[in-house]
Motif scaffolding. Sequence first.
Motif, PDB file in Angstrom:
ATOM      1  N   TRP A  19      99.562 -35.343 150.890  1.00  0.00           N
ATOM      2  CA  TRP A  19      99.048 -34.847 152.168  1.00  0.00           C
ATOM      3  C   TRP A  19      98.057 -35.833 152.760  1.00  0.00           C
ATOM      4  CZ3 TRP A  19     100.967 -30.286 154.105  1.00  0.00           C
ATOM      5  CH2 TRP A  19     101.725 -29.519 153.210  1.00  0.00           C
ATOM      6  N   MET A  20      97.995 -35.888 154.105  1.00  0.00           N
ATOM      7  CA  MET A  20      97.024 -36.758 154.769  1.00  0.00           C
ATOM      8  C   MET A  20      96.358 -35.997 155.915  1.00  0.00           C
ATOM      9  SD  MET A  20      99.437 -39.379 156.861  1.00  0.00           S
ATOM     10  CE  MET A  20     101.156 -38.931 156.715  1.00  0.00           C
ATOM     11  N   PRO A  21      95.092 -36.320 156.175  1.00  0.00           N
ATOM     12  CA  PRO A  21      94.386 -35.669 157.281  1.00  0.00           C
ATOM     13  C   PRO A  21      94.857 -36.201 158.636  1.00  0.00           C
ATOM     14  CG  PRO A  21      92.950 -37.236 156.183  1.00  0.00           C
ATOM     15  CD  PRO A  21      94.239 -37.202 155.411  1.00  0.00           C
ATOM     16  N   ARG A  22      94.550 -35.480 159.675  1.00  0.00           N
ATOM     17  CA  ARG A  22      94.970 -35.825 161.038  1.00  0.00           C
ATOM     18  C   ARG A  22      94.540 -37.243 161.422  1.00  0.00           C
ATOM     19  NH1 ARG A  22      93.558 -31.372 164.978  1.00  0.00           N
ATOM     20  NH2 ARG A  22      95.658 -30.672 164.580  1.00  0.00           N
ATOM     21  N   ARG A  23      93.311 -37.595 161.085  1.00  0.00           N
ATOM     22  CA  ARG A  23      92.787 -38.919 161.457  1.00  0.00           C
ATOM     23  C   ARG A  23      93.636 -40.040 160.857  1.00  0.00           C
ATOM     24  NH1 ARG A  23      86.753 -39.857 159.907  1.00  0.00           N
ATOM     25  NH2 ARG A  23      87.020 -37.640 160.068  1.00  0.00           N
ATOM     26  N   GLU A  24      94.059 -39.855 159.611  1.00  0.00           N
ATOM     27  CA  GLU A  24      94.893 -40.880 158.954  1.00  0.00           C
ATOM     28  C   GLU A  24      96.251 -41.001 159.639  1.00  0.00           C
ATOM     29  OE1 GLU A  24      96.946 -41.804 154.624  1.00  0.00           O
ATOM     30  OE2 GLU A  24      95.273 -40.397 154.710  1.00  0.00           O
ATOM     31  N   LEU A  25      96.869 -39.865 159.943  1.00  0.00           N
ATOM     32  CA  LEU A  25      98.171 -39.897 160.612  1.00  0.00           C
ATOM     33  C   LEU A  25      98.047 -40.514 162.000  1.00  0.00           C
ATOM     34  CD1 LEU A  25     101.171 -39.265 160.705  1.00  0.00           C
ATOM     35  CD2 LEU A  25     100.590 -36.968 161.520  1.00  0.00           C
ATOM     36  N   ALA A  26      96.983 -40.207 162.700  1.00  0.00           N
ATOM     37  CA  ALA A  26      96.767 -40.786 164.031  1.00  0.00           C
ATOM     38  C   ALA A  26      96.704 -42.303 163.935  1.00  0.00           C
ATOM     39  CB  ALA A  26      95.489 -40.224 164.644  1.00  0.00           C
ATOM     40  N   GLY A  27      95.989 -42.820 162.948  1.00  0.00           N
ATOM     41  CA  GLY A  27      95.886 -44.264 162.765  1.00  0.00           C
ATOM     42  C   GLY A  27      97.218 -44.903 162.438  1.00  0.00           C
ATOM     43  N   ILE A  28      98.009 -44.250 161.616  1.00  0.00           N
ATOM     44  CA  ILE A  28      99.317 -44.779 161.221  1.00  0.00           C
ATOM     45  C   ILE A  28     100.281 -44.788 162.409  1.00  0.00           C
ATOM     46  CG2 ILE A  28     101.381 -44.284 159.838  1.00  0.00           C
ATOM     47  CD1 ILE A  28      99.457 -43.182 157.677  1.00  0.00           C
ATOM     48  N   GLY A  30      99.460 -44.647 165.624  1.00  0.00           N
ATOM     49  CA  GLY A  30      98.940 -45.302 166.815  1.00  0.00           C
ATOM     50  C   GLY A  30      98.678 -44.351 167.966  1.00  0.00           C
ATOM     51  N   VAL A  31      98.455 -43.092 167.651  1.00  0.00           N
ATOM     52  CA  VAL A  31      98.077 -42.105 168.669  1.00  0.00           C
ATOM     53  C   VAL A  31      96.706 -41.554 168.298  1.00  0.00           C
ATOM     54  CG1 VAL A  31     100.469 -41.470 169.205  1.00  0.00           C
ATOM     55  CG2 VAL A  31      99.223 -40.172 167.487  1.00  0.00           C
ATOM     56  N   SER A  32      96.063 -40.881 169.228  1.00  0.00           N
ATOM     57  CA  SER A  32      94.740 -40.337 168.942  1.00  0.00           C
ATOM     58  C   SER A  32      94.850 -39.003 168.205  1.00  0.00           C
ATOM     59  CB  SER A  32      93.957 -40.136 170.244  1.00  0.00           C
ATOM     60  OG  SER A  32      94.520 -39.081 170.996  1.00  0.00           O
ATOM     61  N   SER A  33      93.761 -38.612 167.572  1.00  0.00           N
ATOM     62  CA  SER A  33      93.705 -37.299 166.926  1.00  0.00           C
ATOM     63  C   SER A  33      93.878 -36.198 167.957  1.00  0.00           C
ATOM     64  CB  SER A  33      92.372 -37.117 166.191  1.00  0.00           C
ATOM     65  OG  SER A  33      92.307 -37.972 165.080  1.00  0.00           O
ATOM     66  N   ASP A  34      93.360 -36.428 169.155  1.00  0.00           N
ATOM     67  CA  ASP A  34      93.515 -35.435 170.236  1.00  0.00           C
ATOM     68  C   ASP A  34      94.977 -35.248 170.613  1.00  0.00           C
ATOM     69  OD1 ASP A  34      90.814 -34.894 170.373  1.00  0.00           O
ATOM     70  OD2 ASP A  34      90.449 -36.262 172.040  1.00  0.00           O
ATOM     71  N   THR A  35      95.743 -36.333 170.601  1.00  0.00           N
ATOM     72  CA  THR A  35      97.178 -36.226 170.896  1.00  0.00           C
ATOM     73  C   THR A  35      97.873 -35.380 169.839  1.00  0.00           C
ATOM     74  OG1 THR A  35      97.243 -38.335 172.069  1.00  0.00           O
ATOM     75  CG2 THR A  35      99.332 -37.540 171.152  1.00  0.00           C
ATOM     76  N   LEU A  36      97.561 -35.626 168.572  1.00  0.00           N
ATOM     77  CA  LEU A  36      98.155 -34.807 167.506  1.00  0.00           C
ATOM     78  C   LEU A  36      97.751 -33.347 167.642  1.00  0.00           C
ATOM     79  CD1 LEU A  36      97.796 -37.175 164.429  1.00  0.00           C
ATOM     80  CD2 LEU A  36      99.912 -36.503 165.574  1.00  0.00           C
ATOM     81  N   ARG A  38      97.037 -31.825 170.445  1.00  0.00           N
ATOM     82  CA  ARG A  38      97.799 -31.304 171.589  1.00  0.00           C
ATOM     83  C   ARG A  38      99.240 -31.017 171.170  1.00  0.00           C
ATOM     84  NH1 ARG A  38      95.478 -34.462 174.764  1.00  0.00           N
ATOM     85  NH2 ARG A  38      96.825 -36.266 174.487  1.00  0.00           N
ATOM     86  N   TRP A  39      99.840 -31.939 170.401  1.00  0.00           N
ATOM     87  CA  TRP A  39     101.211 -31.717 169.921  1.00  0.00           C
ATOM     88  C   TRP A  39     101.287 -30.476 169.054  1.00  0.00           C
ATOM     89  CZ3 TRP A  39     102.857 -37.285 168.054  1.00  0.00           C
ATOM     90  CH2 TRP A  39     103.038 -38.101 169.167  1.00  0.00           C
ATOM     91  N   GLU A  40     100.266 -30.252 168.228  1.00  0.00           N
ATOM     92  CA  GLU A  40     100.254 -29.064 167.370  1.00  0.00           C
ATOM     93  C   GLU A  40     100.230 -27.801 168.227  1.00  0.00           C
ATOM     94  OE1 GLU A  40      97.477 -26.750 164.114  1.00  0.00           O
ATOM     95  OE2 GLU A  40      96.794 -28.677 164.897  1.00  0.00           O
ATOM     96  N   THR A  41      99.405 -27.809 169.254  1.00  0.00           N
ATOM     97  CA  THR A  41      99.307 -26.654 170.149  1.00  0.00           C
ATOM     98  C   THR A  41     100.635 -26.379 170.840  1.00  0.00           C
ATOM     99  OG1 THR A  41      96.975 -27.122 170.532  1.00  0.00           O
ATOM    100  CG2 THR A  41      98.067 -25.710 172.137  1.00  0.00           C
ATOM    101  N   ARG A  42     101.309 -27.431 171.265  1.00  0.00           N
ATOM    102  CA  ARG A  42     102.597 -27.298 171.962  1.00  0.00           C
ATOM    103  C   ARG A  42     103.776 -27.162 171.001  1.00  0.00           C
ATOM    104  NH1 ARG A  42     101.894 -32.030 176.486  1.00  0.00           N
ATOM    105  NH2 ARG A  42     100.162 -31.073 177.592  1.00  0.00           N
ATOM    106  N   ARG A  43     103.513 -27.294 169.715  1.00  0.00           N
ATOM    107  CA  ARG A  43     104.543 -27.202 168.677  1.00  0.00           C
ATOM    108  C   ARG A  43     105.634 -28.249 168.841  1.00  0.00           C
ATOM    109  NH1 ARG A  43     104.057 -21.643 166.255  1.00  0.00           N
ATOM    110  NH2 ARG A  43     102.367 -20.738 167.421  1.00  0.00           N
ATOM    111  N   ILE A  44     105.218 -29.475 169.208  1.00  0.00           N
ATOM    112  CA  ILE A  44     106.187 -30.555 169.366  1.00  0.00           C
ATOM    113  C   ILE A  44     105.915 -31.697 168.383  1.00  0.00           C
ATOM    114  CG2 ILE A  44     106.668 -30.060 171.792  1.00  0.00           C
ATOM    115  CD1 ILE A  44     104.829 -32.393 172.551  1.00  0.00           C
ATOM    116  N   GLY A  45     104.846 -31.623 167.652  1.00  0.00           N
ATOM    117  CA  GLY A  45     104.486 -32.680 166.708  1.00  0.00           C
ATOM    118  C   GLY A  45     104.997 -32.397 165.316  1.00  0.00           C
ATOM    119  N   PRO A  46     104.629 -33.247 164.389  1.00  0.00           N
ATOM    120  CA  PRO A  46     105.039 -33.029 162.997  1.00  0.00           C
ATOM    121  C   PRO A  46     104.394 -31.772 162.432  1.00  0.00           C
ATOM    122  CG  PRO A  46     103.511 -34.888 163.153  1.00  0.00           C
ATOM    123  CD  PRO A  46     103.813 -34.458 164.544  1.00  0.00           C
ATOM    124  N   PRO A  47     105.075 -31.098 161.512  1.00  0.00           N
ATOM    125  CA  PRO A  47     104.512 -29.874 160.943  1.00  0.00           C
ATOM    126  C   PRO A  47     103.226 -30.166 160.165  1.00  0.00           C
ATOM    127  CG  PRO A  47     106.524 -30.498 159.792  1.00  0.00           C
ATOM    128  CD  PRO A  47     106.360 -31.446 160.938  1.00  0.00           C
TER     129      PRO A  47
END
Length: 82
Positions: A19-28, A30-36, A38-47
């Motif tokens: 498992w990895m935290p949001r900040r790590e995935l954002a860095g990998i 190349g998107v911001s934590s805020d984008t992830l 937002r994707w979570e809220t819209r249910r369009i991002g990774p689970p």
Amino acid sequence: MIDQAMITSESAQGLLDDWMPRRELAGINGVSSDTLKRWETRRIGPPCIRIGRKVLYRRGAVRDWLLEQETRKTAGRGRAGR
């Protein structure tokens, strides 16, 4: 006699290895934590899962999600020019 606390500590060490935290995935990605977020809220991002305030992504699920995005993009190419 076996110390129960020692067993629990040893078995918990690798529990969150996949498992990895949001900040790590954002860095990998190349998107911001805020984008992830937002994707979570819209249910369009990774689970992801939530543990209190912490948001975690399983590496295998992120890989699967990325492959799914690639497949969707490839499948939609033939219709773009019509």
